[in-house]
Motif scaffolding. Sequence first.
Motif, PDB file in Angstrom:
ATOM      1  N   GLU A   1     -17.544  -8.035 -14.617  1.00  0.00           N
ATOM      2  CA  GLU A   1     -18.061  -9.243 -14.231  1.00  0.00           C
ATOM      3  C   GLU A   1     -18.341  -9.250 -12.575  1.00  0.00           C
ATOM      4  N   GLY A   2     -19.507  -9.504 -12.296  1.00  0.00           N
ATOM      5  CA  GLY A   2     -19.811  -9.718 -11.172  1.00  0.00           C
ATOM      6  C   GLY A   2     -20.113  -8.247 -10.390  1.00  0.00           C
ATOM      7  N   THR A   3     -20.159  -8.329  -8.706  1.00  0.00           N
ATOM      8  CA  THR A   3     -20.391  -7.195  -8.116  1.00  0.00           C
ATOM      9  C   THR A   3     -19.362  -7.213  -6.990  1.00  0.00           C
ATOM     10  N   SER A   4     -18.859  -5.957  -6.698  1.00  0.00           N
ATOM     11  CA  SER A   4     -17.912  -5.976  -5.596  1.00  0.00           C
ATOM     12  C   SER A   4     -18.486  -5.096  -4.607  1.00  0.00           C
ATOM     13  N   ILE A   5     -17.918  -5.238  -3.379  1.00  0.00           N
ATOM     14  CA  ILE A   5     -18.494  -4.459  -2.313  1.00  0.00           C
ATOM     15  C   ILE A   5     -17.384  -3.999  -1.178  1.00  0.00           C
ATOM     16  N   GLU A   6     -17.081  -2.820  -1.160  1.00  0.00           N
ATOM     17  CA  GLU A   6     -16.175  -2.239  -0.063  1.00  0.00           C
ATOM     18  C   GLU A   6     -16.800  -1.883   1.278  1.00  0.00           C
ATOM     19  N   LEU A   7     -16.132  -2.393   2.292  1.00  0.00           N
ATOM     20  CA  LEU A   7     -16.725  -2.173   3.677  1.00  0.00           C
ATOM     21  C   LEU A   7     -15.583  -1.487   4.270  1.00  0.00           C
ATOM     22  N   ARG A   8     -15.951  -0.187   4.935  1.00  0.00           N
ATOM     23  CA  ARG A   8     -14.945   0.705   5.530  1.00  0.00           C
ATOM     24  C   ARG A   8     -15.053   0.470   7.127  1.00  0.00           C
ATOM     25  N   ILE A   9     -14.000  -0.268   7.403  1.00  0.00           N
ATOM     26  CA  ILE A   9     -13.920  -0.604   9.006  1.00  0.00           C
ATOM     27  C   ILE A   9     -13.587   0.441   9.719  1.00  0.00           C
ATOM     28  N   VAL A  10     -14.348   0.984  10.798  1.00  0.00           N
ATOM     29  CA  VAL A  10     -13.961   2.219  11.613  1.00  0.00           C
ATOM     30  C   VAL A  10     -14.065   1.990  12.741  1.00  0.00           C
TER      31      VAL A  10
ATOM     32  N   PHE B   1      -6.596  -8.071  16.043  1.00  0.00           N
ATOM     33  CA  PHE B   1      -7.070  -7.538  14.603  1.00  0.00           C
ATOM     34  C   PHE B   1      -7.053  -8.769  13.942  1.00  0.00           C
ATOM     35  N   GLU B   2      -8.066  -9.336  13.527  1.00  0.00           N
ATOM     36  CA  GLU B   2      -8.243 -10.516  12.877  1.00  0.00           C
ATOM     37  C   GLU B   2      -9.179 -10.438  11.952  1.00  0.00           C
ATOM     38  N   PHE B   3      -9.141 -10.925  10.652  1.00  0.00           N
ATOM     39  CA  PHE B   3     -10.048 -10.938   9.569  1.00  0.00           C
ATOM     40  C   PHE B   3      -9.921 -12.346   8.840  1.00  0.00           C
ATOM     41  N   PRO B   4     -11.233 -12.837   8.286  1.00  0.00           N
ATOM     42  CA  PRO B   4     -10.997 -13.884   7.611  1.00  0.00           C
ATOM     43  C   PRO B   4      -9.970 -14.090   6.355  1.00  0.00           C
ATOM     44  N   GLN B   5      -9.424 -15.112   6.003  1.00  0.00           N
ATOM     45  CA  GLN B   5      -8.650 -15.248   4.909  1.00  0.00           C
ATOM     46  C   GLN B   5      -9.741 -15.817   3.612  1.00  0.00           C
ATOM     47  N   ARG B   6      -9.900 -15.116   2.626  1.00  0.00           N
ATOM     48  CA  ARG B   6     -10.822 -15.873   1.670  1.00  0.00           C
ATOM     49  C   ARG B   6     -10.285 -15.514   0.243  1.00  0.00           C
ATOM     50  N   PRO B   7     -10.394 -16.282  -0.543  1.00  0.00           N
ATOM     51  CA  PRO B   7      -9.946 -16.081  -2.040  1.00  0.00           C
ATOM     52  C   PRO B   7     -10.771 -14.613  -2.510  1.00  0.00           C
ATOM     53  N   TRP B   8     -12.086 -14.561  -2.138  1.00  0.00           N
ATOM     54  CA  TRP B   8     -12.783 -13.597  -2.727  1.00  0.00           C
ATOM     55  C   TRP B   8     -12.831 -12.164  -1.869  1.00  0.00           C
ATOM     56  N   ALA B   9     -11.848 -12.375  -0.649  1.00  0.00           N
ATOM     57  CA  ALA B   9     -11.668 -11.021  -0.085  1.00  0.00           C
ATOM     58  C   ALA B   9     -10.295 -10.333   0.096  1.00  0.00           C
TER      59      ALA B   9
ATOM     60  N   ASN C   1      -9.952   5.192  11.062  1.00  0.00           N
ATOM     61  CA  ASN C   1     -10.128   4.156   9.937  1.00  0.00           C
ATOM     62  C   ASN C   1      -9.430   3.062  10.326  1.00  0.00           C
ATOM     63  N   LEU C   2      -9.768   1.910  10.296  1.00  0.00           N
ATOM     64  CA  LEU C   2      -9.103   0.543  10.571  1.00  0.00           C
ATOM     65  C   LEU C   2      -8.489  -0.076   9.603  1.00  0.00           C
ATOM     66  N   ALA C   3      -9.528  -0.359   8.615  1.00  0.00           N
ATOM     67  CA  ALA C   3      -9.210  -1.294   7.341  1.00  0.00           C
ATOM     68  C   ALA C   3     -10.362  -1.067   6.487  1.00  0.00           C
ATOM     69  N   LEU C   4     -10.062  -1.660   5.328  1.00  0.00           N
ATOM     70  CA  LEU C   4     -10.835  -1.460   4.204  1.00  0.00           C
ATOM     71  C   LEU C   4     -11.052  -3.047   3.854  1.00  0.00           C
ATOM     72  N   ALA C   5     -12.290  -3.631   3.462  1.00  0.00           N
ATOM     73  CA  ALA C   5     -12.249  -5.036   3.074  1.00  0.00           C
ATOM     74  C   ALA C   5     -13.129  -4.702   1.571  1.00  0.00           C
ATOM     75  N   ILE C   6     -12.336  -5.738   0.461  1.00  0.00           N
ATOM     76  CA  ILE C   6     -12.964  -5.430  -0.712  1.00  0.00           C
ATOM     77  C   ILE C   6     -13.550  -7.062  -0.994  1.00  0.00           C
ATOM     78  N   ILE C   7     -14.594  -7.120  -1.323  1.00  0.00           N
ATOM     79  CA  ILE C   7     -15.515  -8.521  -1.484  1.00  0.00           C
ATOM     80  C   ILE C   7     -15.945  -8.510  -2.858  1.00  0.00           C
ATOM     81  N   TRP C   8     -15.810  -9.850  -3.584  1.00  0.00           N
ATOM     82  CA  TRP C   8     -16.385  -9.924  -4.722  1.00  0.00           C
ATOM     83  C   TRP C   8     -17.001 -11.135  -4.745  1.00  0.00           C
ATOM     84  N   GLY C   9     -18.172 -11.160  -5.795  1.00  0.00           N
ATOM     85  CA  GLY C   9     -19.034 -12.063  -5.751  1.00  0.00           C
ATOM     86  C   GLY C   9     -19.616 -12.183  -7.478  1.00  0.00           C
TER      87      GLY C   9
END
Lengths: 214, 471
Positions: free
Chosen positions: B361-370, B388-396, B417-425
């Motif tokens: 179901e859907g598409t997911s994207i990983e962003l490697r923040i470096v 070190f601040e990132f948006p709080q979202r139900p889809w992330a 490497n600093l962080a991994l963000a996983i996004i869903w749509g």
Amino acid sequence: MDINLNDLLRHYRSNPYEEHEIRAPHTGVVKFRAEEGQQTFGPSGKWLHKPGTLLFLLERENNPKRITASFNGEVAGIRHELEGCFVEAGTLLLTIRHRLSKEEIIDRILTEVLSIFPAPQRARYYLPPETASQMDKKAEPSIFLKPGDDAIIMSLMKRDTMLKYEGTPGIIYKVYFHSGDMVERDAPLLGICPPDNLKYVQKVIQRIKNEWEE
Amino acid sequence: MKKEKILIANRGEIAIRIMMACEDLGCDYIVVYTHEDRESLHVRRAREKGPGKRTYRIASYKDPNEIFAVADQAGATAIHPGYGFFSENFRFARRATMRTRPITFIGPRWEVIRDLGSKINTKKVAKSLGIPVIPGSDSPIYSEIEAEALAEELFLQQREQGIRAPSVLVKASAGGGGMGIEEVQHLDTFRRVYRRIQNYAKRQFGDEGVLIEQCLRDYQHIEVQLLCDRHGTVTHFGTRNCTIQSTGRQKRVEVAPGFDPEVWDYSFDSLRVLKDITGHSVNLAREVGYDSAGTWEWVVTRDGRPYLLEVNTRIQVENEISACISRIRGREDTPVNLIREQIRTALGEKLGFTQKDIYFEGTSIELRIVAEDVKRGFAPWCGTITRFEFPQRPWARLYSHVPADKPYNIPTEYDPNLALAIIWGKDTGEAVERAGEFLLGSNIEGHNAKGEPVITNLAYLYDRLDDVLRF
């Protein structure tokens, strides 16, 4: 470059000691073998093949490793409460009060005389293979570096970067690290001597040799 | 599940994700760390877990004696290697299971790691099953003359195929994760590159063996995520597209699924290709008796020809985007967690579902923040992170070992490497839009020793969102 050698020698004579903290190089169960106040000796022999004084055993995976002194000095501050205990890597186990040798005094004073090429980052450093092989072949310093020349390989964050030399042109007189060592930022990597200063540097060395009593 | 204590033999965000999976399963855990990582959140989180010692300082993550000594001292019953380090080291896995006090290795059986962990062996087994592989050497080369002869042959073959700018890749045989790979475009420069890679391989991996293969220029990097158990169940969790990489071939943006014909018009039947490579991957897994989580890496050329690249016999950094788009019928309330499933299967549990139960179901994207300077060849940046601040979202979801409440010095021993963000749509368009929103809302500040501001790849990641899934 002129230095006040008398002042420097006076400074080192007033306190010719360094305290070296001896830490567990890895995890394991420690069993001390040195005693408080014991004199230690570093490796000896023509090829430094005779190990130094045994300080402690560190047993890991049923393999006891003999940890020996890498320099002369006097043992102090043994942490007896850790005897027979499992220690983590980096745990302070004892200290050695080391009296600086003539060669070490020369090395330290030369950092004031030579043009120093410092480590730009905390990283591992290697001499380029060509430089290392030239140095192995020749007993006397002879490799000339000028700005823009390949000086050192910096291995940082799993990437190798060739560092170009920046500074006074001259001969690599002193290499302050062993290939593959982790070197702190700003620590000296190379000591460069401009050809015109060679005589002066040799004069400084000779004076230290004559005036420093061990 | 019997009371297990898992030693997490890794660092950074993967250590944190393994901890979370352990907590999900009710398993206790311990972590190891080096001096350089003493401020990492993976250490802090373990310390704050509750009573009992859970953190052990070791000399190196790469020293197996350290890992086993701590495992015994702490009474660990299993070791999770994460990715990198010992994750694909069959000797380590063998030692874990065959020592006087056996410890479960969370990964495939050591024989499977041995057979598939080597690109060379994988190529041989794949060829025997009729699976397409990239032309090139199928064993490590130690002779410059032999290497140059093969390179010459590969250049010739490419010219015969009408390829205008042929090139070959010189790879450290013992390397992985994109490290120790260089491209050669002219035979004249081959020897210089060969020597450089050989020296690099010797320094980094202690083995100067080198692989030579044809360089495919115009392709998409596609992965198939597999999950198998020790009772013969083989499942896949779809495909991923990992084409957006740094110049050093380090992945930066990953997308699941691997292609989306709803968004881009491919010159081939993309769904058919994904089905084919998934089928090939499952066949190879069955052939070798694969019994854990693993990734089959493929390249697919612009004209739709797939080639198997290698098999990663471990959990992958980007595993979560596959989990994010996967659903298991009857268990929709529990998000899929492949690390959790990998632990369960290693401990001998049955998956408890089959391929028929899995849907997407859907598409997911990983962003490697470096922390890296993309304008200077993705050069790593060293310094201190102060904000070190990132948006709080139900889809992330965000995973990071970087503390946000105090300054953090990036250790120079490891990748920045600093962080991994996983996004869903719900579809690719929405996922891309949300990834952009996430990046624009991210705020990282810091400085290096000279006081210069932090350099990260946030802007680069944002720019590359236009390229996801497209040739």
